[in-house]
Motif scaffolding. Structure first.
Motif, PDB file in Angstrom:
ATOM      1  N   LEU A  43      32.379  42.107  30.754  1.00 38.29           N
ATOM      2  CA  LEU A  43      33.071  42.617  31.947  1.00 38.29           C
ATOM      3  C   LEU A  43      34.579  42.436  31.782  1.00 38.29           C
ATOM      4  O   LEU A  43      35.377  43.191  32.328  1.00 38.29           O
ATOM      5  N   ARG A  44      34.946  41.384  31.022  1.00 33.55           N
ATOM      6  CA  ARG A  44      36.354  41.099  30.797  1.00 33.55           C
ATOM      7  C   ARG A  44      36.915  41.979  29.687  1.00 33.55           C
ATOM      8  O   ARG A  44      38.010  42.490  29.765  1.00 33.55           O
ATOM      9  N   GLU A  45      36.130  42.136  28.622  1.00 39.65           N
ATOM     10  CA  GLU A  45      36.666  42.765  27.405  1.00 39.65           C
ATOM     11  C   GLU A  45      36.306  44.241  27.238  1.00 39.65           C
ATOM     12  O   GLU A  45      36.941  44.949  26.480  1.00 39.65           O
ATOM     13  N   GLY A  46      35.258  44.668  27.944  1.00 37.27           N
ATOM     14  CA  GLY A  46      34.815  46.047  27.782  1.00 37.27           C
ATOM     15  C   GLY A  46      35.781  47.036  28.432  1.00 37.27           C
ATOM     16  O   GLY A  46      36.647  46.654  29.218  1.00 37.27           O
ATOM     17  N   ASN A  47      35.619  48.301  28.091  1.00 43.17           N
ATOM     18  CA  ASN A  47      36.415  49.360  28.707  1.00 43.17           C
ATOM     19  C   ASN A  47      35.635  49.905  29.907  1.00 43.17           C
ATOM     20  O   ASN A  47      34.935  50.909  29.829  1.00 43.17           O
ATOM     21  N   LEU A  48      35.770  49.188  31.028  1.00 38.16           N
ATOM     22  CA  LEU A  48      34.888  49.459  32.161  1.00 38.16           C
ATOM     23  C   LEU A  48      35.076  50.847  32.753  1.00 38.16           C
ATOM     24  O   LEU A  48      34.127  51.460  33.236  1.00 38.16           O
ATOM     25  N   ALA A  49      36.308  51.323  32.719  1.00 36.87           N
ATOM     26  CA  ALA A  49      36.556  52.644  33.297  1.00 36.87           C
ATOM     27  C   ALA A  49      35.720  53.704  32.586  1.00 36.87           C
ATOM     28  O   ALA A  49      35.367  54.729  33.178  1.00 36.87           O
ATOM     29  N   GLU A  50      35.388  53.425  31.331  1.00 34.46           N
ATOM     30  CA  GLU A  50      34.572  54.370  30.584  1.00 34.46           C
ATOM     31  C   GLU A  50      33.088  54.034  30.662  1.00 34.46           C
ATOM     32  O   GLU A  50      32.236  54.905  30.722  1.00 34.46           O
ATOM     33  N   GLU A  51      32.783  52.727  30.660  1.00 34.13           N
ATOM     34  CA  GLU A  51      31.384  52.296  30.551  1.00 34.13           C
ATOM     35  C   GLU A  51      30.633  52.319  31.880  1.00 34.13           C
ATOM     36  O   GLU A  51      29.417  52.443  31.914  1.00 34.13           O
ATOM     37  N   SER A 111      35.588  39.390  39.030  1.00 37.01           N
ATOM     38  CA  SER A 111      36.022  40.716  38.573  1.00 37.01           C
ATOM     39  C   SER A 111      35.455  41.854  39.420  1.00 37.01           C
ATOM     40  O   SER A 111      35.681  43.023  39.123  1.00 37.01           O
ATOM     41  N   ILE A 112      34.757  41.498  40.489  1.00 38.38           N
ATOM     42  CA  ILE A 112      34.055  42.526  41.277  1.00 38.38           C
ATOM     43  C   ILE A 112      34.999  43.572  41.856  1.00 38.38           C
ATOM     44  O   ILE A 112      34.684  44.766  41.873  1.00 38.38           O
ATOM     45  N   GLN A 113      36.180  43.151  42.322  1.00 39.00           N
ATOM     46  CA  GLN A 113      37.067  44.125  42.961  1.00 39.00           C
ATOM     47  C   GLN A 113      37.543  45.190  41.979  1.00 39.00           C
ATOM     48  O   GLN A 113      37.677  46.358  42.339  1.00 39.00           O
ATOM     49  N   LYS A 114      37.759  44.751  40.750  1.00 38.13           N
ATOM     50  CA  LYS A 114      38.141  45.715  39.719  1.00 38.13           C
ATOM     51  C   LYS A 114      37.021  46.748  39.543  1.00 38.13           C
ATOM     52  O   LYS A 114      37.272  47.959  39.494  1.00 38.13           O
ATOM     53  N   LEU A 115      35.785  46.269  39.473  1.00 39.00           N
ATOM     54  CA  LEU A 115      34.639  47.171  39.329  1.00 39.00           C
ATOM     55  C   LEU A 115      34.528  48.114  40.522  1.00 39.00           C
ATOM     56  O   LEU A 115      34.326  49.314  40.368  1.00 39.00           O
ATOM     57  N   ARG A 145      25.974  51.994  37.535  1.00 38.20           N
ATOM     58  CA  ARG A 145      25.289  51.804  36.256  1.00 38.20           C
ATOM     59  C   ARG A 145      26.310  51.382  35.218  1.00 38.20           C
ATOM     60  O   ARG A 145      27.480  51.747  35.310  1.00 38.20           O
ATOM     61  N   TRP A 146      25.838  50.608  34.247  1.00 40.74           N
ATOM     62  CA  TRP A 146      26.739  50.145  33.197  1.00 40.74           C
ATOM     63  C   TRP A 146      26.079  50.320  31.840  1.00 40.74           C
ATOM     64  O   TRP A 146      25.013  49.757  31.596  1.00 40.74           O
ATOM     65  N   GLN A 147      26.697  51.122  31.013  1.00 38.31           N
ATOM     66  CA  GLN A 147      26.241  51.291  29.636  1.00 38.31           C
ATOM     67  C   GLN A 147      27.252  50.587  28.747  1.00 38.31           C
ATOM     68  O   GLN A 147      28.333  51.123  28.486  1.00 38.31           O
ATOM     69  N   SER A 148      26.908  49.375  28.335  1.00 38.48           N
ATOM     70  CA  SER A 148      27.824  48.596  27.499  1.00 38.48           C
ATOM     71  C   SER A 148      27.505  48.814  26.026  1.00 38.48           C
ATOM     72  O   SER A 148      26.353  48.723  25.634  1.00 38.48           O
TER      73      SER A 148
END
Ligand code: C2E
Ligand code: MG
Ligand code: MG
Ligand code: MG
Length: 288
Positions: free
Chosen positions: A31-39, A86-90, A63-66
Motif C-alpha cells: 500500500l506504501r510502495e505500490g502505484n495505487l492510482a494504477e492498481e 493510508s486509507i484517506q489516500k485510497l 478492488r486491488w490488483q497488486s
C-alpha cells in the motif's frame, strides 16, 4: 546459549494468526510502495428499484490488483489501510475514479460510495471530498456515502457533524450493514440518514426462517415511518426475492440483479435500460 539469545524476544510460531500478520505486513508495504492510482479500481453493483423497474444507482466497490500480491480483497486491504493510516489516500483515489464513471451515466442514476472510520472522523478530509465533487461539476445529489455503525461508533459526535456537512452540501447518507452490529437502532435515532441497507445476514435466512422474514418486514416498515429509503443487501436467489417482494423494499442489491461489474458493463446496462424504456414508451403510444 540458544536460550539467552532468544530471551525477551517474541518467538513467532507458524500459526494461522502469524500467517495473517505476515500477510497484513506485506499488504501494508505494498500500500506504501505500490502505484495505487494504477492498481486500484472500482467495480459497480446495480441497485434496482422494483417500484420503478429500473436501476437507480450503483455501489462502487474497491478492488486491488497488486503486481506483487495478486488480487487482494477489499475486506482485507481496507482494514490494513485503516490501521496504517493510508486509507484517506485510497479513498481519494477511488472517489476520483467513481466520479469519472458517474459523469458518463444518465442524470437520474447515482453513485453510492463507501467511507471508512478514519474518512468520516476528519473534517479536512470530508471537505476535500466535497472539493473533488465541486471540481467534477457533478450534482452532489447524485452521490451517496455509505457508512457502517462500526465506523461511527468510536466518535459519534464527530461522525454526526461530518454527516451534517455532507448532507448540507446535498449528498445523501446510507447506513450500511444495518443489523449486523450491536446497537443499531440507536443510530437510526441519532444519525441524520437518508437510507438504510439491511444486512445480507438477514436476507440469507429469509427462505428458512419466518422470524427473519418478520424482522426484515419490521425494519422496512420502520424505515418507512422514519422516512428512510431501504435497500435489501445481497439478494441472491429467486426464492429470497419471492418472499421479499411483497414487503415492497425501495431498492434491491444482490447477485440476482447483478454482480459487481466493470464501468463498461455498468454503462452497457444503463444504455440497455434506456433502450427498453424507450421501446416501452413507444409501445404505449401505439396501443393508446
Ligand atoms: P459492503 O459495503 O457491505 O458491500 C457489499 C458487499 O457484498 C460487497 O463485497 C459485494 O460484492 C457483496 N455482495 C453484493 N451482493 C451480494 C450477494 O448477492 N451475495 C453475496 N454473498 N455478496 C454480495 P465486496 O465488494 O467484497 O466488499 C466488501 C466490503 O469491503 C464492503 O461491504 C465494504 O465494507 C468494503 N469496501 C468495498 N469497497 C470499499 C471502498 O471503496 N471503501 C471502503 N471504505 N470500504 C469498501
Ligand atoms: Mg457498502
Ligand atoms: Mg453492506
Ligand atoms: Mg459489508
Amino acid at each position: 546459549k540458544a536460550k539467552s539469545q532468544f530471551r525477551g524476544q517474541c518467538v513467532l510460531f507458524d500459526t494461522a494468526e502469524n500467517t495473517e500478520m505476515k500477510q497484513a505486513i506485506a499488504i501494508e508495504r505494498e500500500l506504501r510502495e505500490g502505484n495505487l492510482a494504477e492498481e486500484l479500481y472500482l467495480l459497480f453493483q446495480p441497485q434496482y428499484s422494483p417500484g420503478e423497474n429500473r436501476v437507480l444507482s450503483f455501489e462502487a466497490l474497491a478492488r486491488w490488483q497488486s503486481p506483487k500480491l495478486g488480487r487482494v480483497g477489499p475486506d482485507q486491504f481496507i482494514r490494513v489501510a485503516e490501521r496504517s493510516g493510508s486509507i484517506q489516500k485510497l479513498t481519494s483515489i477511488l472517489f476520483q475514479k467513481g466520479l469519472a464513471e458517474l459523469a458518463t451515466w444518465p442524470q437520474d442514476v447515482s453513485l453510492s460510495f463507501n467511507l471508512s472510520a478514519r474518512d468520516i472522523s476528519d473534517q479536512a478530509f470530508i471537505l476535500s471530498l466535497l472539493g473533488q465533487i465541486m471540481k467534477s461539476e457533478l450534482s452532489p445529489s447524485r452521490i451517496e456515502f455509505e457508512i457502517t455503525e462500526t465506523a461511527v461508533m468510536s466518535d459519534l459526535v464527530t461522525a454526526t457533524n461530518m454527516i451534517e456537512i455532507l448532507r448540507s452540501s446535498g449528498c445523501k447518507i446510507a447506513l450500511d450493514d444495518f443489523g449486523s452490529g450491536y446497537s443499531s437502532f440507536g443510530y437510526l435515532d441519532q444519525l441524520p440518514l437518508d437510507k438504510v441497507k439491511i444486512d445480507r445476514s438477514f436476507i440469507r435466512r429469509v427462505p428458512h426462517s419466518a422470524t427473519s422474514r418478520e424482522i426484515v418486514s419490521g425494519i422496512i416498515s420502520l424505515c418507512r415511518k422514519l422516512d428512510l429509503r431501504c435497500v435489501l443487501e445481497g439478494v441472491e436467489t429467486e426464492d429470497e426475492m419471492t418472499l421479499l417482494e411483497s414487503l415492497n423494499p425501495d431498492l434491491i442489491q444482490g447477485y440476482l440483479y447483478g454482480r459487481p461489474m466493470s464501468g463498461d458493463d455498468a454503462r452497457r446496462m444503463l444504455s440497455d435500460q434506456q433502450v427498453s424504456a424507450a421501446i416501452e414508451a413507444s409501445d404505449q403510444l401505439i396501443t393508446a
